[in-house]
Design an enzyme around this catalytic site. Structure first.
Site, PDB file in Angstrom:
ATOM      1  N   ILE A  59       0.459   0.883  -6.292  1.00 19.28           N
ATOM      2  CA  ILE A  59      -0.211   0.091  -7.364  1.00 19.28           C
ATOM      3  C   ILE A  59      -1.505  -0.950  -6.429  1.00 19.28           C
ATOM      4  O   ILE A  59      -0.637  -1.573  -5.717  1.00 19.28           O
ATOM      5  CB  ILE A  59       0.482  -0.522  -8.219  1.00 19.28           C
ATOM      6  N   SER A  60      -2.503  -0.808  -6.854  1.00 21.17           N
ATOM      7  CA  SER A  60      -3.426  -1.931  -5.896  1.00 21.17           C
ATOM      8  C   SER A  60      -2.995  -3.436  -6.410  1.00 21.17           C
ATOM      9  O   SER A  60      -2.588  -3.466  -7.433  1.00 21.17           O
ATOM     10  CB  SER A  60      -4.972  -1.578  -6.474  1.00 21.17           C
TER      11      SER A  60
END
Length: 213
Positions: A59-60
């Site tokens: 997840i960025s």
């Protein structure tokens, strides 16, 4: 963990790093990031860091999500439709979907996409169309053009297939490179039909891979 104070601290960090679009900051503040990661990591949900989501994906970090979204909103001539390359856990998808009328999201890893669909449904987000496909080719099966394309994975070089799917005046926001990557913005000029490229900052994303998983 999910208190307003915790989320406010995250927004303050994003502002310190240069994110100024208030609509983007509000959406990041109000989006429950802890729902997009495994429960074992939920205590780190509002840290400004990337986290693993399985299958070699992440997840960025919130800054990158906010920055890329801000670039999309600022550079596109209009924003009726946005193509996202790499649904992942659905966090970036949900942020985009709260700011634009329609999001088309492509993911090559089926279990990740299935979970993302469930999460967005649970949040009442209904303006996203999903496709299980190889994102390097954009939106498969029909000749569509998009007002913006955002990629959550990095190809080694700029894919012409994605540039071709930009509508006139459209913008592509994408990390490009191998060991060294740069956040790149490409705008398709509505009058000349030429592509204008600008590099913004060094980034680190998972590579854009081909094939389905």
């Amino acid at each position: 963990m999910t208190s307003k104070r915790t989320r406010d601290r995250l927004v303050s960090r994003l502002q310190e790093q240069g994110v100024t679009d208030q609509a983007v900051l509000d959406v990041v503040s109000n989006t429950p990031r802890h729902l997009f990661i495994d429960e074992a990591l939920s205590h780190r949900a509002y840290e400004d860091t990337a986290l693993p989501i399985g299958f070699g994906q992440t997840i960025s970090q919130p800054y990158i999500v906010a920055r890329m979204t801000e670039l999309v909103l600022a550079a596109a001539g209009k924003l009726d439709s946005v193509l996202e390359i790499g649904t992942g856990c659905g966090y970036q998808t949900s942020v985009l979907a709260q700011l634009v009328p329609k999001v088309y999201s492509v993911e090559r890893i089926k279990p990740l996409q299935d979970k993302a669909k469930q999460r967005l449904k649970g949040l009442g987000i209904k303006n996203v169309e999903f496709r299980y496909a190889d994102g390097g080719f954009g939106w498969p099966g029909e000749a569509k053009q998009f007002d913006a394309i955002l990629s959550a994975a990095a190809p080694r070089s700029l894919p012409q297939s994605l540039c071709d799917q930009l509508a006139p005046g459209g913008v592509l926001v994408i990390p490009v490179g191998g060991d060294t990557q740069e956040l790149t913005v490409v705008v398709r000029d509505a009058e000349t039909d030429k592509y204008h490229k600008q590099v913004y900052e060094a980034v680190k994303f998972v590579p854009l891979l081909s094939g389905l998983a």
